[in-house]
Design a protein around this motif. Structure first.
Motif: not given
Length: 139
Positions: A12, A15, A18-21, A24, A124-125, A127, A130
């Motif tokens: 988590e 994730h 990586r996505h940096k919401p 988040g 955020w979604q 990991s 998905d």
């Protein structure tokens, strides 16, 4: 923290990094308790926050501050809506951050051994969730 919880936490955190919401947030609660820490990311660095349980929550707040300062982390206090929180940047590496989080639970809440975690992502979604499109059965 047990090995399954640690693996899921590392996944988590990776994730999240990586996505940096933008907003988040990952809420971490030890299983069968109300012991909570909050994880966010700020510019690619993981931030760990302790939400105060009330105005009289002095001892745990001091333990969190002490934990951070003994590791050379700078502690900031802020107000999130109506909840006072203390937070610190704990690093950009998910595995190191997971170890720091486990040590923080042990220091602040006095929990140790193979405890589990309930994790809830917000903004955020996660990991493990998905969403993949279902194959079109009609075509």
């Amino acid at each position: 923290m047990n090995s399954i919880a640690r693996e899921k936490l590392v996944a988590e955190l990776e994730h999240l990094l990586r996505h940096k919401p933008a907003m988040g947030t990952l809420f971490l609660v030890t299983r069968e308790t109300n012991h909570m820490l909050i994880v966010t990311q700020e510019n690619g660095v993981i931030s760990l926050a302790y939400p105060y349980a009330g105005r009289l929550d002095i001892f745990r707040a001091r333990r969190f501050t002490s934990f951070c300062k003994t590791r050379g982390l700078s502690v900031r206090t802020a107000l999130w809506w109506k909840t006072k929180v203390s937070s610190a940047l704990i690093g950009p590496v998910a595995t190191d951050a997971a170890q720091t989080i486990a040590e923080c639970f042990a220091q602040v809440y006095r929990v140790s051994g193979p405890f589990g975690l309930n994790m809830q992502g917000m903004g955020w979604q996660a990991s493990g969730q998905d969403i993949r499109p279902e194959p079109d059965a009609g075509s």
